[in-house]
Enzyme design. Sequence first.
Site, PDB file in Angstrom:
ATOM      1  N   PHE A 127       0.848  -1.197   0.000  1.00  0.00           N
ATOM      2  CA  PHE A 127       0.000   0.000   0.000  1.00  0.00           C
ATOM      3  C   PHE A 127       0.886   1.251   0.000  1.00  0.00           C
ATOM      4  O   PHE A 127       1.889   1.301   0.706  1.00  0.00           O
ATOM      5  CB  PHE A 127      -0.865  -0.046   1.262  1.00  0.00           C
ATOM      6  CG  PHE A 127      -2.015   0.902   1.276  1.00  0.00           C
ATOM      7  CD1 PHE A 127      -3.038   0.785   0.350  1.00  0.00           C
ATOM      8  CD2 PHE A 127      -2.089   1.905   2.231  1.00  0.00           C
ATOM      9  CE1 PHE A 127      -4.121   1.657   0.382  1.00  0.00           C
ATOM     10  CE2 PHE A 127      -3.169   2.775   2.271  1.00  0.00           C
ATOM     11  CZ  PHE A 127      -4.185   2.654   1.343  1.00  0.00           C
ATOM     12  N   ASP A 206       1.191  -5.805   7.802  1.00  0.00           N
ATOM     13  CA  ASP A 206       0.019  -4.934   7.699  1.00  0.00           C
ATOM     14  C   ASP A 206      -1.190  -5.828   7.422  1.00  0.00           C
ATOM     15  O   ASP A 206      -1.269  -6.484   6.380  1.00  0.00           O
ATOM     16  CB  ASP A 206       0.208  -3.910   6.578  1.00  0.00           C
ATOM     17  CG  ASP A 206      -0.911  -2.869   6.556  1.00  0.00           C
ATOM     18  OD1 ASP A 206      -2.035  -3.198   6.987  1.00  0.00           O
ATOM     19  OD2 ASP A 206      -0.664  -1.748   6.095  1.00  0.00           O
ATOM     20  N   TYR A 231     -11.885  -0.486  10.042  1.00  0.00           N
ATOM     21  CA  TYR A 231     -13.067   0.040   9.342  1.00  0.00           C
ATOM     22  C   TYR A 231     -13.356  -0.720   8.057  1.00  0.00           C
ATOM     23  O   TYR A 231     -14.318  -0.433   7.374  1.00  0.00           O
ATOM     24  CB  TYR A 231     -12.930   1.542   9.061  1.00  0.00           C
ATOM     25  CG  TYR A 231     -11.648   1.961   8.353  1.00  0.00           C
ATOM     26  CD1 TYR A 231     -11.487   1.799   6.988  1.00  0.00           C
ATOM     27  CD2 TYR A 231     -10.597   2.523   9.071  1.00  0.00           C
ATOM     28  CE1 TYR A 231     -10.320   2.167   6.352  1.00  0.00           C
ATOM     29  CE2 TYR A 231      -9.427   2.912   8.445  1.00  0.00           C
ATOM     30  CZ  TYR A 231      -9.290   2.739   7.082  1.00  0.00           C
ATOM     31  OH  TYR A 231      -8.129   3.101   6.470  1.00  0.00           O
ATOM     32  N   LYS A 232     -12.524  -1.694   7.697  1.00  0.00           N
ATOM     33  CA  LYS A 232     -12.761  -2.462   6.474  1.00  0.00           C
ATOM     34  C   LYS A 232     -13.640  -3.678   6.823  1.00  0.00           C
ATOM     35  O   LYS A 232     -14.814  -3.510   7.114  1.00  0.00           O
ATOM     36  CB  LYS A 232     -11.424  -2.833   5.840  1.00  0.00           C
ATOM     37  CG  LYS A 232     -10.704  -1.577   5.305  1.00  0.00           C
ATOM     38  CD  LYS A 232      -9.320  -1.810   4.794  1.00  0.00           C
ATOM     39  CE  LYS A 232      -8.749  -0.484   4.263  1.00  0.00           C
ATOM     40  NZ  LYS A 232      -7.307  -0.517   4.059  1.00  0.00           N
ATOM     41  N   ARG A 385     -12.101  -3.525  -8.193  1.00  0.00           N
ATOM     42  CA  ARG A 385     -11.970  -4.393  -7.021  1.00  0.00           C
ATOM     43  C   ARG A 385     -13.344  -4.762  -6.511  1.00  0.00           C
ATOM     44  O   ARG A 385     -14.180  -3.906  -6.255  1.00  0.00           O
ATOM     45  CB  ARG A 385     -11.234  -3.670  -5.892  1.00  0.00           C
ATOM     46  CG  ARG A 385      -9.757  -3.666  -6.002  1.00  0.00           C
ATOM     47  CD  ARG A 385      -9.105  -3.274  -4.683  1.00  0.00           C
ATOM     48  NE  ARG A 385      -9.765  -2.198  -3.978  1.00  0.00           N
ATOM     49  CZ  ARG A 385      -9.381  -1.738  -2.793  1.00  0.00           C
ATOM     50  NH1 ARG A 385      -8.360  -2.297  -2.171  1.00  0.00           N
ATOM     51  NH2 ARG A 385     -10.020  -0.737  -2.216  1.00  0.00           N
TER      52      ARG A 385
HETATM   53  C1  PLP Z   1      -6.575   0.619   4.242  1.00  0.00           C
HETATM   54  C2  PLP Z   1      -5.123   0.406   4.438  1.00  0.00           C
HETATM   55  C3  PLP Z   1      -4.378   1.276   5.230  1.00  0.00           C
HETATM   56  C4  PLP Z   1      -5.069   2.465   5.817  1.00  0.00           C
HETATM   57  O1  PLP Z   1      -4.276   3.313   6.533  1.00  0.00           O
HETATM   58  P1  PLP Z   1      -4.974   4.530   7.290  1.00  0.00           P
HETATM   59  O2  PLP Z   1      -3.890   5.086   8.117  1.00  0.00           O
HETATM   60  O3  PLP Z   1      -6.134   4.002   8.050  1.00  0.00           O
HETATM   61  O4  PLP Z   1      -5.452   5.494   6.259  1.00  0.00           O
HETATM   62  C5  PLP Z   1      -3.046   0.993   5.432  1.00  0.00           C
HETATM   63  N1  PLP Z   1      -2.463  -0.082   4.862  1.00  0.00           N
HETATM   64  C6  PLP Z   1      -3.155  -0.927   4.069  1.00  0.00           C
HETATM   65  C7  PLP Z   1      -2.498  -2.115   3.488  1.00  0.00           C
HETATM   66  C8  PLP Z   1      -4.504  -0.704   3.835  1.00  0.00           C
HETATM   67  O5  PLP Z   1      -5.204  -1.524   3.051  1.00  0.00           O
END
Ligand code: PLP
Length: 425
Positions: A127, A206, A231-232, A385
Amino acid sequence: MHVTDPSYARQLDQQDTLKNFRDRFVKNDPRLIYLDGNSIGMLPDKTGKHLKDVVEQEWGRGLISSWNKGWYDRSQQTSALLAALIGAQPDEVIICDSTSVNLFKLAFAALKFQEGRTGIVSDNLNFSSDIYLLQGLVELFGHQHTLHLAESHDDIGVDMKTLENLLGEDTALATFSHVAFKSSFMYNMKEVTRLAHKKGALVLWDLSHSTGAVPVDLGGSDADLAIGCTYKYLNGGPGAPAFLYMRKDLQQKLKSPIWGWFGQNNPFDFKLEYSPAPGIERFLAGTPPVLSLSALFPALEIAEEAGMAAIREKSIQQSTYLIQLADEVLAPLGFRVASPRNAHVRGSHVSLGHEEAYRICKALIDQNTGNWVVIPDFREPDNIRLGIAPLYNSFSDIFYAIMEMKNIVEQRWYEKFALNKEKVT
Ligand SMILES: *Cc1c(COP(=O)(O)O)cnc(C)c1O
């Protein structure tokens, strides 16, 4: 019965052991097919009432006394529920801050602990935020470190040999998304951790696209560090606080770069000399977001009740079904599967590539195009997606979403939509 037969989807729905969990989420539009639970999960039906109580009773009536009646420990209480979902002990997980901030704190602590080692290993499927944070750390440490990114050869997965070649005696930290946000490729956590440990590196996972979607066994994998969001697939709501994990034996050795009062041994001493809390609390910084933490309770309870094994079983069945449909119905229309075909290395979303992906997404979401309002998301350059959340997605959702995509391309409905992109895609 054939896979493209709608009654096949209905039959799978009837046999679905998790089917009753659908009713535990708020759904206002009967035409809605929500396939974006990997970006922001749906609202559990109990969350509204629960939050109303917290606001009216705990805040409205209780005011400051509520700090001693549950607010102060809410992070720890919520963390215990979460720990059970990721194979961790309750005192190895703490909910706080955002995923990005937690990555910064843990990666900083790891690099500091590994002083003298100069390699950081990740991959080019990771990410963007994770990579930015690592680049920022390289600068913060005065360019002592080098960031090595393992290259994916097919934009779907990373092979173990490539990864192994990048890990060396100088590697301080290896950090990866357990499930890649775009392709859905899933690492073998135990094996990667073992390879990194062989070289003396610490590993940071992560779990943003894993938690609540695939079983995670941090303890059984001997993982060092992890972060992730709630939140996912966990349905904690927009801006829900993230979590961080640190294996018990590392907690006395690693220190947060942010020496805030909530990470202090005894915050209400107000001593002017900082000494970190002995356990995972040392990675807290400031006052916890009590309302957002409270919203996590009903959400985590649903996941716990359903059980990760059942969630994963349904997820695999659904993503496999989606790929079968895509092969039969969409491949002749220029779509390709951009996720692993082997379910054991795939998370809970499926990416489909198409040269008109952006406008197809717009048409899917549009209220006035087709029979359904299908919500996927678009990821550059050409990915649609489709997030599968087994707690509330049915097999019929998947069937009708694929049929809608077929119609949009066959009838060229996507041509109505402009090519310019909105801020959030
Ligand atoms: C959604 C996501 C994040 C989100 O980071 P935030 O700090 O909550 O914006 C980080 N890493 C990955 C791999 C994600 O999918």
